[in-house]
Motif scaffolding. Structure first.
Motif, short mmCIF file in Angstrom:
data_model
loop_
_atom_site.label_atom_id
_atom_site.label_comp_id
_atom_site.label_asym_id
_atom_site.label_seq_id
_atom_site.Cartn_x
_atom_site.Cartn_y
_atom_site.Cartn_z
N ASN A 80 4.42 -3.15 1.18
CA ASN A 80 5.91 -2.82 2.32
C ASN A 80 5.53 -3.74 3.23
OD1 ASN A 80 7.29 -1.82 4.94
ND2 ASN A 80 6.78 -0.30 4.49
N PHE A 81 5.84 -4.79 3.84
CA PHE A 81 5.69 -6.15 4.38
C PHE A 81 5.81 -5.34 6.45
CE2 PHE A 81 5.52 -9.60 6.64
CZ PHE A 81 4.21 -10.30 6.77
N ASP A 82 6.43 -4.21 6.35
CA ASP A 82 7.07 -3.72 7.59
C ASP A 82 6.12 -3.52 8.23
OD1 ASP A 82 9.63 -4.96 8.09
OD2 ASP A 82 10.48 -3.69 6.98
N ALA A 83 5.29 -2.81 7.58
CA ALA A 83 3.18 -1.80 7.86
C ALA A 83 2.66 -2.52 7.87
CB ALA A 83 3.69 -1.02 6.19
N THR A 135 -2.39 3.62 0.78
CA THR A 135 -1.10 4.12 0.73
C THR A 135 -0.26 3.56 2.32
OG1 THR A 135 -3.04 5.78 2.65
CG2 THR A 135 -2.23 6.31 -0.07
N ARG A 136 -0.77 3.27 2.99
CA ARG A 136 -0.45 2.81 3.99
C ARG A 136 0.99 1.60 4.35
NH1 ARG A 136 -2.00 -1.33 7.57
NH2 ARG A 136 -4.09 -1.42 6.57
N THR A 137 0.63 0.84 3.13
CA THR A 137 1.41 0.09 2.88
C THR A 137 2.38 -0.50 2.10
OG1 THR A 137 -0.26 -2.08 2.07
CG2 THR A 137 0.27 -1.99 4.37
N ARG A 138 1.83 0.83 1.16
CA ARG A 138 2.58 1.12 -0.67
C ARG A 138 4.28 0.92 -0.45
NH1 ARG A 138 1.16 6.76 -2.74
NH2 ARG A 138 -1.20 5.16 -3.11
N LEU A 139 4.44 0.36 -1.08
CA LEU A 139 5.58 0.29 -1.16
C LEU A 139 6.76 0.65 -1.99
CD1 LEU A 139 8.35 -2.15 -0.74
CD2 LEU A 139 7.57 -3.40 -2.07
N GLU A 140 7.62 1.80 -1.72
CA GLU A 140 7.98 2.81 -2.85
C GLU A 140 9.23 2.69 -2.84
OE1 GLU A 140 7.06 5.98 -0.30
OE2 GLU A 140 5.17 6.35 -1.60
N THR A 141 10.31 1.61 -1.81
CA THR A 141 11.48 1.97 -1.82
C THR A 141 12.52 0.48 -1.88
OG1 THR A 141 12.15 2.67 0.48
CG2 THR A 141 11.93 4.06 -1.79
N GLY A 200 14.11 -2.67 3.96
CA GLY A 200 13.36 -3.46 5.44
C GLY A 200 12.75 -5.68 4.14
N ARG A 201 11.19 -5.31 4.84
CA ARG A 201 11.28 -6.24 4.10
C ARG A 201 9.35 -6.09 3.45
NH1 ARG A 201 8.54 -9.78 8.60
NH2 ARG A 201 8.61 -8.06 9.78
N MET A 202 9.98 -6.94 1.85
CA MET A 202 8.47 -6.58 0.78
C MET A 202 8.10 -7.82 0.37
SD MET A 202 11.81 -4.01 -1.44
CE MET A 202 13.12 -5.57 -1.00
N TRP A 203 6.67 -7.58 0.37
CA TRP A 203 6.28 -8.64 0.35
C TRP A 203 5.58 -8.31 -1.77
CZ3 TRP A 203 0.64 -9.33 0.21
CH2 TRP A 203 -0.35 -10.10 0.21
N PHE A 204 5.67 -9.05 -2.37
CA PHE A 204 5.25 -9.76 -3.72
C PHE A 204 4.11 -10.28 -3.54
CE2 PHE A 204 9.17 -8.08 -3.28
CZ PHE A 204 9.01 -6.59 -4.13
N ILE A 205 2.82 -10.37 -4.01
CA ILE A 205 2.16 -11.33 -5.15
C ILE A 205 1.70 -11.30 -6.55
CG2 ILE A 205 0.30 -9.63 -4.11
CD1 ILE A 205 -0.20 -13.59 -3.83
N LEU A 206 1.69 -11.77 -6.93
CA LEU A 206 1.50 -12.60 -9.06
C LEU A 206 0.22 -13.46 -8.59
CD1 LEU A 206 4.77 -13.31 -7.47
CD2 LEU A 206 5.20 -12.69 -10.43
#
Length: 228
Positions: free
Chosen positions: A118-121, A174-180, A183-189
């Motif tokens: 969750n990039f907004d976090a 848990t603070r930046t966990r992405l669940e839904t 907003g802004r979401m960040w992914f890293i491969l």
């Protein structure tokens, strides 16, 4: 151009061949979509049938990288190795939600660690760095929220106020966990040299395609990351 994530120069001493794809998705204003509900099980079936021919070598390379900073990969494996072990044991992974199912499917199909945040976090930029042992890591133990500290010398993902993922890609906080999808979401491969570069690009394509299906109209920003 994105100007994150930041990769500290010390990472080169542990994995000089590290490379990754960073994907920022802005779903503000996007429509609600859906993906193939069988995407995760198909990825599990692919693993059960043998997976990519270079997959075992790539996961072994991650184990070697973990060992270089003092982690024990048999006890705390990379996220991709942990998913594979669960599939080898049970033949499947339980569905969590379409978003998590999507990036787990990408991880399984390409034997590559994939993180979703969750990039907004975030406070500041994501940074891959070496822990000094005092950083805060928000997690849950026995159903209770707790704060841990990483081991000194451990590779961590962090932002300006604490750890977001321990032991490189082993466990998310848990603070930046992405669940839904919002907003802004960040992914890293994240990959090493034993994964073909074209396979990393294909993994990124699969993730972006699925994200566009889940959030039609979203904005996607993609960046290639190399160490050094």
């Amino acid at each position: 151009m994105l100007d994150f994530p930041v990769i500290d120069k010390e990472i080169a001493g542990i994995a000089p061949d590290f490379r990754a794809i960073s994907i920022l998705v802005d779903a503000n204003g996007a429509k609600k979509g859906m993906i193939d509900p069988h995407i995760l099980q198909r990825a599990c079936d692919y693993v059960s049938s043998g997976g990519p021919e270079w997959g075992d070598a790539h996961l072994a390379s991650w184990g070697e990288a973990y060992s270089r900073f003092g982690a024990k990969p048999n006890r705390t494996p990379s996220s991709a190795q942990a998913l594979k072990k669960r599939v080898e044991k049970d033949g499947r992974l339980p569905s969590i939600n379409p978003l998590v199912d999507l990036y787990n499917a990408v991880s399984l199909r390409f034997a590559v660690p994939v993180g979703g945040e969750n990039f907004d976090a975030y406070v500041g930029k994501p940074r891959l760095s070496i822990a000094d042992g005092t950083e805060a890591f928000d997690t849950v133990m026995n159903g209770e929220a707790i704060v841990e500290n990483p081991a000194k010398g451990e590779v961590i993902w962090r932002d300006d106020i604490g750890v977001t993922c321990r032991r490189w890609n082993w466990r998310q906080g848990t603070r930046t966990r992405l669940e839904t999808v919002r907003g802004r979401m960040w992914f890293i491969l994240e990959s090493l040299a034993t994964m073909p570069e074209e396979a990393l690009e294909e993994a990124g394509d699969m993730l972006v395609s699925g994200l566009r299906e889940l959030a039609p109209g979203c904005d996607v920003y993609r960046q290639k990351i190399v160490v050094g």
